[in-house]
Scaffold this active site. Structure first.
Site, mmCIF file in Angstrom:
data_model
loop_
_atom_site.group_PDB
_atom_site.id
_atom_site.type_symbol
_atom_site.label_atom_id
_atom_site.label_comp_id
_atom_site.label_asym_id
_atom_site.label_seq_id
_atom_site.Cartn_x
_atom_site.Cartn_y
_atom_site.Cartn_z
ATOM 1 N N VAL A 42 -11.698 -0.388 4.951
ATOM 2 C CA VAL A 42 -12.585 -1.521 4.663
ATOM 3 C C VAL A 42 -12.891 -1.335 3.284
ATOM 4 O O VAL A 42 -13.186 -0.236 2.497
ATOM 5 C CB VAL A 42 -14.092 -0.938 5.213
ATOM 6 C CG1 VAL A 42 -15.196 -1.764 5.170
ATOM 7 C CG2 VAL A 42 -13.783 -0.846 6.860
ATOM 8 N N GLY A 93 -5.150 -4.479 -2.690
ATOM 9 C CA GLY A 93 -4.415 -4.362 -3.904
ATOM 10 C C GLY A 93 -3.978 -2.835 -3.746
ATOM 11 O O GLY A 93 -4.433 -1.880 -3.186
ATOM 12 N N ALA A 125 -7.137 18.906 -4.664
ATOM 13 C CA ALA A 125 -6.729 19.246 -3.146
ATOM 14 C C ALA A 125 -6.885 20.546 -2.955
ATOM 15 O O ALA A 125 -6.605 21.228 -1.728
ATOM 16 C CB ALA A 125 -5.655 18.629 -2.747
ATOM 17 N N ASP A 163 -10.450 -10.959 9.683
ATOM 18 C CA ASP A 163 -10.479 -9.648 8.790
ATOM 19 C C ASP A 163 -11.778 -9.033 8.307
ATOM 20 O O ASP A 163 -12.008 -7.888 8.562
ATOM 21 C CB ASP A 163 -9.477 -10.105 7.467
ATOM 22 C CG ASP A 163 -9.431 -8.716 6.467
ATOM 23 O OD1 ASP A 163 -8.529 -8.047 6.811
ATOM 24 O OD2 ASP A 163 -9.919 -8.994 5.702
ATOM 25 N N VAL A 194 0.881 -1.117 0.008
ATOM 26 C CA VAL A 194 -0.058 0.128 0.001
ATOM 27 C C VAL A 194 0.928 1.340 0.065
ATOM 28 O O VAL A 194 0.508 2.050 -0.823
ATOM 29 C CB VAL A 194 -1.050 -0.030 1.360
ATOM 30 C CG1 VAL A 194 -1.810 1.195 1.121
ATOM 31 C CG2 VAL A 194 -1.652 -1.332 1.196
ATOM 32 N N GLU A 246 -2.467 -14.954 1.953
ATOM 33 C CA GLU A 246 -1.051 -15.129 2.781
ATOM 34 C C GLU A 246 -0.731 -16.600 3.050
ATOM 35 O O GLU A 246 -1.382 -17.570 3.085
ATOM 36 C CB GLU A 246 -1.429 -14.601 4.084
ATOM 37 C CG GLU A 246 -1.988 -13.085 4.076
ATOM 38 C CD GLU A 246 -1.001 -12.249 3.659
ATOM 39 O OE1 GLU A 246 0.003 -12.413 4.134
ATOM 40 O OE2 GLU A 246 -1.698 -10.925 2.834
ATOM 41 N N ARG A 283 11.367 -0.663 7.244
ATOM 42 C CA ARG A 283 12.438 -1.512 7.975
ATOM 43 C C ARG A 283 13.882 -1.228 7.199
ATOM 44 O O ARG A 283 15.009 -1.200 7.891
ATOM 45 C CB ARG A 283 12.102 -2.750 8.202
ATOM 46 C CG ARG A 283 11.179 -3.030 9.689
ATOM 47 C CD ARG A 283 10.719 -4.301 9.745
ATOM 48 N NE ARG A 283 9.947 -4.963 8.520
ATOM 49 C CZ ARG A 283 9.150 -5.778 8.587
ATOM 50 N NH1 ARG A 283 8.639 -6.391 9.804
ATOM 51 N NH2 ARG A 283 8.485 -6.198 7.653
ATOM 52 N N ILE A 298 -13.227 0.663 -2.633
ATOM 53 C CA ILE A 298 -14.585 0.944 -2.334
ATOM 54 C C ILE A 298 -14.858 2.126 -1.431
ATOM 55 O O ILE A 298 -14.498 1.857 -0.227
ATOM 56 C CB ILE A 298 -15.562 -0.164 -2.270
ATOM 57 C CG1 ILE A 298 -15.204 -1.361 -3.064
ATOM 58 C CG2 ILE A 298 -17.123 0.227 -2.001
ATOM 59 C CD1 ILE A 298 -15.897 -2.842 -2.637
ATOM 60 N N LYS A 302 -13.364 -5.407 9.710
ATOM 61 C CA LYS A 302 -13.986 -4.437 8.918
ATOM 62 C C LYS A 302 -15.475 -4.349 9.250
ATOM 63 O O LYS A 302 -15.910 -3.016 9.198
ATOM 64 C CB LYS A 302 -13.902 -4.988 7.500
ATOM 65 C CG LYS A 302 -12.311 -4.939 6.716
ATOM 66 C CD LYS A 302 -12.322 -5.736 5.677
ATOM 67 C CE LYS A 302 -10.998 -5.795 5.132
ATOM 68 N NZ LYS A 302 -10.640 -6.897 4.047
HETATM 69 N N1 LIG Z 1 -2.396 -4.994 0.827
HETATM 70 C C1 LIG Z 1 -3.945 -4.599 0.767
HETATM 71 O O1 LIG Z 1 -4.229 -4.619 -0.267
HETATM 72 C C2 LIG Z 1 -4.306 -3.753 1.852
HETATM 73 C C3 LIG Z 1 -5.592 -3.693 1.585
HETATM 74 C C4 LIG Z 1 -6.285 -2.710 2.434
HETATM 75 C C5 LIG Z 1 -5.940 -2.543 3.498
HETATM 76 N N2 LIG Z 1 -4.398 -2.773 3.888
HETATM 77 C C6 LIG Z 1 -3.828 -2.339 5.145
HETATM 78 O O2 LIG Z 1 -2.692 -1.894 4.825
HETATM 79 C C7 LIG Z 1 -1.598 -1.745 5.869
HETATM 80 C C8 LIG Z 1 -0.468 -2.214 5.087
HETATM 81 O O3 LIG Z 1 -0.655 -3.042 4.205
HETATM 82 P P1 LIG Z 1 0.572 -3.641 3.187
HETATM 83 O O4 LIG Z 1 -0.171 -5.014 2.426
HETATM 84 O O5 LIG Z 1 1.164 -2.667 2.630
HETATM 85 O O6 LIG Z 1 1.935 -4.391 3.944
HETATM 86 P P2 LIG Z 1 3.229 -4.870 3.750
HETATM 87 O O7 LIG Z 1 3.324 -4.950 2.394
HETATM 88 O O8 LIG Z 1 3.487 -6.068 4.543
HETATM 89 O O9 LIG Z 1 4.060 -3.518 4.160
HETATM 90 C C9 LIG Z 1 4.255 -3.387 5.507
HETATM 91 C C10 LIG Z 1 5.278 -2.034 5.569
HETATM 92 O O10 LIG Z 1 5.437 -1.890 6.809
HETATM 93 C C11 LIG Z 1 6.999 -1.544 7.231
HETATM 94 N N3 LIG Z 1 7.164 -2.021 8.287
HETATM 95 C C12 LIG Z 1 6.856 -2.995 9.293
HETATM 96 N N4 LIG Z 1 7.268 -3.005 10.464
HETATM 97 C C13 LIG Z 1 7.870 -1.948 10.546
HETATM 98 C C14 LIG Z 1 8.687 -1.267 11.487
HETATM 99 N N5 LIG Z 1 8.764 -1.850 12.797
HETATM 100 N N6 LIG Z 1 9.164 0.111 11.337
HETATM 101 C C15 LIG Z 1 8.982 0.635 10.146
HETATM 102 N N7 LIG Z 1 8.273 0.072 9.124
HETATM 103 C C16 LIG Z 1 7.803 -1.028 9.332
HETATM 104 C C17 LIG Z 1 7.592 -2.648 6.018
HETATM 105 O O11 LIG Z 1 8.936 -2.399 5.986
HETATM 106 P P3 LIG Z 1 9.783 -3.141 5.082
HETATM 107 O O12 LIG Z 1 9.326 -3.136 3.707
HETATM 108 O O13 LIG Z 1 11.137 -2.692 5.193
HETATM 109 O O14 LIG Z 1 9.614 -4.519 5.447
HETATM 110 C C18 LIG Z 1 6.614 -2.654 4.834
HETATM 111 O O15 LIG Z 1 7.085 -1.398 4.162
HETATM 112 C C19 LIG Z 1 -2.100 -2.844 6.732
HETATM 113 O O16 LIG Z 1 -2.786 -2.318 7.847
HETATM 114 C C20 LIG Z 1 -3.183 -3.768 5.939
HETATM 115 O O17 LIG Z 1 -4.025 -4.182 6.714
HETATM 116 C C21 LIG Z 1 -3.685 -3.463 2.963
#
Ligand SMILES: NC(=O)c1ccc[n+]([C@@H]2O[C@H](COP(=O)([O-])OP(=O)(O)OC[C@H]3O[C@@H](n4cnc5c(N)ncnc54)[C@H](OP(=O)(O)O)[C@@H]3O)[C@@H](O)[C@H]2O)c1
Length: 430
Positions: free
Chosen positions: A134, A304, A34, A203, A15, A192, A46, A138, A207
């Site tokens: 959520v 996504g 904006a 999950d 994201v 996953e 990280r 959408i 939501k």
């Molecule tokens: N993926 C989706 O489609 C989606 C949809 C809706 C909502 N979300 C929500 O959006 C959020 C992010 O999801 P994502 O899929 O983007 O997750 P992700 O791909 O796992 O990315 C998580 C990011 O957080 C960083 N991170 C983790 N621990 C950290 C720490 N201690 N300090 C600093 N950075 C840290 C990671 O760093 P590194 O890259 O360096 O490891 C990574 O860049 C979550 O809350 C998820 O539920 C995701």
């Protein structure tokens, strides 16, 4: 030109990188909408060396995401790390305490700590925005909180987890079993490696608890959501559902009843003709029922990089424009405290599938157990006589009470002739 909105992004995964890409690719239209540029100036993740697919050079980098909250050059903190506790929670708390607005996609954090965080945001007089939390792309938060704000909402129902919807759709289309389709979804990256949060309904429940807070203007209450996942849905039940005119969907449903708010996540049989029954694959959908508007359905991609970034940037544009809405649609003091209704009080119709030994008297015993519990039958399917062997029996009940149904189920499951735990799926009106 007006001062840009300076954004600090914590988390540069799917994201976070998507948000940077959208702000770069659509910079001109975002600026126009904006009223000023929206510019990422600081980031945290990280691994500093990882290629994010978008340039991060020139941005202030923090190894500790909480440091973004105290960067004087950051106007708004975007939390895209994930997890209900740990660094995500620490960052959001620190940003609100520093009087900075927060945008997050983190449904787990909001479901578990949303009531406290919303109160903290209100006290600080800043926005806590979460359109992306959520149903991804959408715009359901805005739709419920702003677009439908004139209505009393009586029910919301949604397909809130794309992984589950993909698995159930593929099971139906290919006649395959759950474990087989899950393994394939993991190989394709739709599920996953640790799929529990998705397939066990957690999950979707996160939501749903957020949607219920918005729909009924009450503090988020994740603990009151009844949760069942899709592990026990079988190809056989999906085939019977089709035969009976239904589709099986994992739905999150929150409903206003005379006793309070019922919220539940579980597999449902929905009539094939219902619009939500036709939402397949990784797509999500939310149906809201308002007293003046009637029924509204929103459908789209629930996850996504692109869809989720779209929602995050919508919140950033609101912030840049100074548009602000209370977190749950009404100020803390104006929130309702409608009680939560336990699942045992649920009222509805049920599909029950048993594997029984085909011998005289079994069906009479099963129907007697239902009758004794006060459950009346609408229809029954018994197929393929095979004396002495296991055969499926499908029973569809009229509307009844969950506690009565559970009582009957316990009695039926204890019968010698009943060979496996019975499959119970609630039938949900369109
Ligand atoms: N993926 C989706 O489609 C989606 C949809 C809706 C909502 N979300 C929500 O959006 C959020 C992010 O999801 P994502 O899929 O983007 O997750 P992700 O791909 O796992 O990315 C998580 C990011 O957080 C960083 N991170 C983790 N621990 C950290 C720490 N201690 N300090 C600093 N950075 C840290 C990671 O760093 P590194 O890259 O360096 O490891 C990574 O860049 C979550 O809350 C998820 O539920 C995701």
């Amino acid at each position: 030109m007006t001062k840009p909105l300076s954004v600090g992004v914590a988390g540069l995964g799917t994201v976070g990188a998507g948000v940077l890409r959208l702000l770069r690719d659509n910079a001109a239209l975002v600026t126009a909408r904006a009223g000023r540029p929206v510019a990422v100036t600081a980031v945290s993740a990280r691994d500093r060396t990882r290629d994010r697919g978008v340039p991060t050079s020139g941005l202030r980098w923090y190894d500790d995401p909480v440091a973004l909250a105290s960067d004087p050059g950051v106007d708004v903190v975007v939390e895209l790390i994930g997890g209900s506790d740990g660094p995500a929670q620490a960052l959001v708390q620190a940003a609100l305490a520093a009087g900075k607005p927060v945008v997050t996609a983190n449904k787990a954090l909001l479901a578990v700590h949303g009531a406290v965080l919303a109160a903290q945001a209100e006290q600080a007089g800043v926005t806590l925005a979460f359109e992306a939390a959520v149903a991804g792309g959408i715009p359901v938060i805005k739709a419920l909180r702003e677009g439908l704000a004139g209505n009393r909402i009586d029910r919301i129902a949604g397909i809130l987890n794309g992984t589950c919807n993909y698995i159930l759709t593929t099971m139906r289309e290919r006649g395959r079993e759950f474990a087989d389709v899950l393994a394939e979804a993991q190989r394709l990256g739709y599920a996953e490696a640790d799929p529990g949060f998705d397939i066990d309904g957690i999950d979707a429940a996160h939501k749903l608890s957020i949607l219920a807070a918005l729909a009924f203007n009450r503090p988020v209450d994740f603990a009151s959501v009844h949760i069942e996942g899709i592990r026990t849905v079988s190809a056989l039940d999906i085939a019977f559902a089709t035969e009976l005119g239904y589709r099986i969907k994992l739905l999150g449903i929150a409903r206003r009843t005379e006793a309070g708010i019922e919220s539940r996540v579980h597999p449902c049989m929905v009539p094939q003709a219902a619009p939500i029954a036709r939402v397949d694959g990784v797509f999500n959908a939310v149906v809201a029922e308002g007293d003046f508007v009637g029924r509204v359905m929103l459908e789209g991609r629930g996850a996504g990089a692109g869809p989720t970034a779209s929602a995050v940037v919508a919140d950033l544009i609101d912030l840049a424009r100074g548009r602000m809405t209370p977190v749950w649609g009404a100020a803390d003091a104006a929130l309702s405290h409608l009680p939560s209704v336990p699942m045992s009080a649920h009222h509805g119709a049920y599909y029950l599938r048993l594997m029984v030994v085909d011998r005289p008297g079994v069906i009479a015993d099963v129907t007697a157990a239902l009758r004794d519990a006060g459950v009346s039958l609408e229809s029954m399917i018994q197929r393929g006589r095979a004396p002495g062997e296991a055969v499926p029996i499908v029973l569809v009940t009229h509307e009844t009470n969950e506690a009565a149904m559970r009582g009957a189920l316990d009695a039926i499951a204890a019968m010698d002739a009943v060979l496996e735990p019975p499959a119970l799926i609630r039938i949900e009106p369109a």
